[in-house]
Design a protein around this motif. Structure first.
Motif, PDB file in Angstrom:
ATOM      1  N   LEU A  63       0.834  -1.203   0.000  1.00 14.88           N
ATOM      2  CA  LEU A  63       0.000   0.000   0.000  1.00 14.88           C
ATOM      3  C   LEU A  63       0.868   1.253   0.000  1.00 14.88           C
ATOM      4  N   ARG A  64       1.914   1.258   0.806  1.00 11.73           N
ATOM      5  CA  ARG A  64       2.820   2.417   0.849  1.00 11.73           C
ATOM      6  C   ARG A  64       3.446   2.669  -0.518  1.00 11.73           C
ATOM      7  N   ARG A  65       3.837   1.591  -1.193  1.00 16.16           N
ATOM      8  CA  ARG A  65       4.448   1.745  -2.519  1.00 16.16           C
ATOM      9  C   ARG A  65       3.455   2.340  -3.516  1.00 16.16           C
ATOM     10  N   ARG A  66       2.211   1.889  -3.463  1.00 12.46           N
ATOM     11  CA  ARG A  66       1.224   2.404  -4.404  1.00 12.46           C
ATOM     12  C   ARG A  66       0.900   3.873  -4.121  1.00 12.46           C
ATOM     13  N   LEU A  67       0.839   4.252  -2.857  1.00 15.01           N
ATOM     14  CA  LEU A  67       0.595   5.655  -2.521  1.00 15.01           C
ATOM     15  C   LEU A  67       1.782   6.519  -2.925  1.00 15.01           C
ATOM     16  N   SER A  68       2.989   5.978  -2.769  1.00 13.97           N
ATOM     17  CA  SER A  68       4.181   6.695  -3.204  1.00 13.97           C
ATOM     18  C   SER A  68       4.162   6.889  -4.713  1.00 13.97           C
ATOM     19  N   TYR A  69       3.783   5.838  -5.446  1.00 12.09           N
ATOM     20  CA  TYR A  69       3.674   5.942  -6.908  1.00 12.09           C
ATOM     21  C   TYR A  69       2.638   7.001  -7.283  1.00 12.09           C
ATOM     22  N   LEU A  70       1.521   7.015  -6.575  1.00  8.09           N
ATOM     23  CA  LEU A  70       0.462   7.979  -6.847  1.00  8.09           C
ATOM     24  C   LEU A  70       0.961   9.409  -6.697  1.00  8.09           C
ATOM     25  N   LEU A  71       1.673   9.665  -5.611  1.00  9.01           N
ATOM     26  CA  LEU A  71       2.167  11.023  -5.365  1.00  9.01           C
ATOM     27  C   LEU A  71       3.221  11.428  -6.401  1.00  9.01           C
ATOM     28  N   LYS A  72       4.164  10.549  -6.673  1.00 12.49           N
ATOM     29  CA  LYS A  72       5.216  10.862  -7.633  1.00 12.49           C
ATOM     30  C   LYS A  72       4.642  11.081  -9.033  1.00 12.49           C
ATOM     31  N   THR A  73       3.696  10.223  -9.419  1.00  7.69           N
ATOM     32  CA  THR A  73       3.092  10.354 -10.739  1.00  7.69           C
ATOM     33  C   THR A  73       2.301  11.653 -10.852  1.00  7.69           C
ATOM     34  N   SER A  74       1.606  12.012  -9.790  1.00  2.00           N
ATOM     35  CA  SER A  74       0.843  13.267  -9.793  1.00  2.00           C
ATOM     36  C   SER A  74       1.769  14.464  -9.972  1.00  2.00           C
ATOM     37  N   ILE A  75       2.913  14.428  -9.301  1.00  2.00           N
ATOM     38  CA  ILE A  75       3.885  15.525  -9.418  1.00  2.00           C
ATOM     39  C   ILE A  75       4.454  15.591 -10.831  1.00  2.00           C
ATOM     40  N   VAL A  76       4.822  14.423 -11.380  1.00  2.00           N
ATOM     41  CA  VAL A  76       5.390  14.381 -12.734  1.00  2.00           C
ATOM     42  C   VAL A  76       4.378  14.902 -13.757  1.00  2.00           C
ATOM     43  N   ILE A  77       3.116  14.535 -13.610  1.00  4.41           N
ATOM     44  CA  ILE A  77       2.082  15.030 -14.521  1.00  4.41           C
ATOM     45  C   ILE A  77       1.982  16.551 -14.442  1.00  4.41           C
ATOM     46  N   CYS A  78       1.959  17.069 -13.217  1.00  2.00           N
ATOM     47  CA  CYS A  78       1.832  18.521 -13.031  1.00  2.00           C
ATOM     48  C   CYS A  78       3.020  19.283 -13.600  1.00  2.00           C
ATOM     49  N   LEU A  79       4.197  18.684 -13.488  1.00  2.00           N
ATOM     50  CA  LEU A  79       5.407  19.384 -13.926  1.00  2.00           C
ATOM     51  C   LEU A  79       5.703  19.206 -15.416  1.00  2.00           C
ATOM     52  N   PHE A  80       5.418  18.033 -15.963  1.00  2.00           N
ATOM     53  CA  PHE A  80       5.951  17.705 -17.285  1.00  2.00           C
ATOM     54  C   PHE A  80       4.903  17.355 -18.338  1.00  2.00           C
ATOM     55  N   ASP A  81       3.683  17.060 -17.947  1.00  2.00           N
ATOM     56  CA  ASP A  81       2.687  16.686 -18.947  1.00  2.00           C
ATOM     57  C   ASP A  81       2.132  17.941 -19.611  1.00  2.00           C
ATOM     58  N   PRO A  82       2.068  17.988 -20.939  1.00  2.00           N
ATOM     59  CA  PRO A  82       1.690  19.225 -21.617  1.00  2.00           C
ATOM     60  C   PRO A  82       0.193  19.532 -21.601  1.00  2.00           C
ATOM     61  N   LYS A  83      -0.664  18.551 -21.302  1.00  2.00           N
ATOM     62  CA  LYS A  83      -2.099  18.836 -21.365  1.00  2.00           C
ATOM     63  C   LYS A  83      -2.894  17.943 -20.408  1.00  2.00           C
ATOM     64  N   ASP A  84      -4.110  18.400 -20.092  1.00  2.00           N
ATOM     65  CA  ASP A  84      -5.072  17.661 -19.253  1.00  2.00           C
ATOM     66  C   ASP A  84      -4.483  17.250 -17.906  1.00  2.00           C
ATOM     67  N   LYS A  85      -3.708  18.132 -17.301  1.00  3.10           N
ATOM     68  CA  LYS A  85      -3.034  17.790 -16.051  1.00  3.10           C
ATOM     69  C   LYS A  85      -4.020  17.407 -14.942  1.00  3.10           C
ATOM     70  N   ILE A  86      -5.024  18.251 -14.716  1.00  2.00           N
ATOM     71  CA  ILE A  86      -5.967  18.005 -13.621  1.00  2.00           C
ATOM     72  C   ILE A  86      -6.748  16.715 -13.871  1.00  2.00           C
ATOM     73  N   LYS A  87      -7.188  16.527 -15.101  1.00  2.00           N
ATOM     74  CA  LYS A  87      -7.936  15.318 -15.441  1.00  2.00           C
ATOM     75  C   LYS A  87      -7.103  14.057 -15.213  1.00  2.00           C
ATOM     76  N   LYS A  88      -5.831  14.114 -15.555  1.00  4.35           N
ATOM     77  CA  LYS A  88      -4.962  12.940 -15.396  1.00  4.35           C
ATOM     78  C   LYS A  88      -4.639  12.672 -13.930  1.00  4.35           C
ATOM     79  N   VAL A  89      -4.418  13.716 -13.168  1.00  5.08           N
ATOM     80  CA  VAL A  89      -4.164  13.534 -11.735  1.00  5.08           C
ATOM     81  C   VAL A  89      -5.396  12.936 -11.058  1.00  5.08           C
ATOM     82  N   LYS A  90      -6.579  13.442 -11.402  1.00  5.95           N
ATOM     83  CA  LYS A  90      -7.816  12.894 -10.838  1.00  5.95           C
ATOM     84  C   LYS A  90      -7.974  11.415 -11.201  1.00  5.95           C
ATOM     85  N   ALA A  91      -7.609  11.054 -12.428  1.00  2.66           N
ATOM     86  CA  ALA A  91      -7.709   9.663 -12.863  1.00  2.66           C
ATOM     87  C   ALA A  91      -6.792   8.764 -12.029  1.00  2.66           C
ATOM     88  N   CYS A  92      -5.598   9.246 -11.711  1.00  2.00           N
ATOM     89  CA  CYS A  92      -4.658   8.479 -10.881  1.00  2.00           C
ATOM     90  C   CYS A  92      -5.233   8.244  -9.480  1.00  2.00           C
TER      91      CYS A  92
END
Length: 306
Positions: free
Chosen positions: A265-294
């Protein structure tokens, strides 16, 4: 080996040229294929029989509502059972096998398969065409799936879950678990992990044969700077992020035991947080939608809403 009845199967989705390349690779095999089934999940650019250039016998079924990888694989397996084949050779559309791939896989199957060591999946080494690196099969270790790096790429080696594309599946083994696996509700991600693990728990073995080769497109990687280091990431749609988070959370919690469920569970929550940050910083579009999907996917995987 000549008595083996082998059918091939391709999952198609919105890329007719990729389907044609895969089909051509199957047609060029040193051992003849009896039949090829194509399940087309495309809505915008469906595969048309008249557009396919092949001498192979092709069975085409269209599902524009999109069954995903898992649902389509179930239909292909049911078809192969009904047609009395011995093996189903499974492909994503963006894979091309070497010309002797099937011959090597079948020879290896008959070399290693025996009553005391039953084989379910025998697979080639898959190479990523973009990165020129091996796409590793997976082993489940305590609380996570890890890519397995063998001691050498000369000897055959066992794994929990080969990647689906290129896998030669024994239909005897497949039929024994068909009531429960593959899970159609997984849709697209983790299908190979669940299927390989299910077969393994039933006493079967999955082998990788290094002499058999498959060129595969794992995705289009993007290089980013992360804490002063270059990192390779893949940019996905919001739907894909949802399934990655949901399915992997569900699967690792399903297979983890005892104290490892908490670390999973800790690993999956860590993945969730890291992925959310990467999306916010580096994804060119639909950031909020993608973070919500995660976040939604992780939550639904946690409560097993499949």
């Amino acid at each position: 080996m000549n008595s083996d009845q082998v059918a091939a199967y391709i999952t198609a989705y919105e890329d007719i040229e990729a389907v044609q390349r895969c089909l051509s690779g199957i047609e060029k095999q040193s051992l003849a294929i009896n039949n090829v089934m194509i399940i087309d999940n495309s809505a915008k650019f469906p595969v048309k029989m008249s557009a396919l250039k092949t001498n192979l016998a092709v069975t085409l079924k269209a599902f524009p509502e999109n069954l995903g990888v898992a649902g389509a694989l179930r239909i292909a397996l049911a078809w192969a059972f009904e047609q009395k084949y011995n093996f189903l050779w499974v492909f994503d559309q963006d894979s091309v096998p070497d010309q002797d791939c099937l011959e090597i896989l079948l020879k290896s199957y008959h070399t290693f398969h025996r009553e005391s060591y039953p084989l379910s999946i025998i697979a080639p080494v898959a190479w990523d065409r973009y990165t020129q690196s091996v796409i590793t099969p997976a082993n489940f270790h305590q609380d996570q799936f890890l890519g397995y790096q063998p001691p050498s790429y000369v000897d055959c080696y066992e794994c929990d879950a080969p990647i689906t594309s290129g896998s030669l599946i024994s239909l005897t083994a497949a039929q024994s678990v068909f009531s429960e696996s593959p899970m159609a509700t997984l849709f697209i991600d983790g299908v190979d992990l669940e299927y390989g693990m299910t077969l393994k728990t039933k006493g079967y073995h999955n082998l990788i044969i290094p002499q058999a080769k498959l060129a595969h497109c794992f995705g289009n990687p993007v290089i980013i700077q992360w804490w002063g280091k270059k990192k390779q990431i893949y940019q996905y749609s919001s739907l894909r992020h949802y399934y990655i988070c949901r399915n992997y959370t569900y699967l690792v919690l399903r297979y983890s035991q005892g104290k490892y469920r908490l670390s999973a569970l800790r690993r999956r929550l860590s993945y969730l947080l890291k992925t959310s940050i990467v999306i916010c910083l580096f994804d060119p579009k639909d950031k909020i939608k993608k973070v919500k999907a995660c976040w939604q996917g992780t939550f639904e995987g946690l409560i097993r809403r499949m």
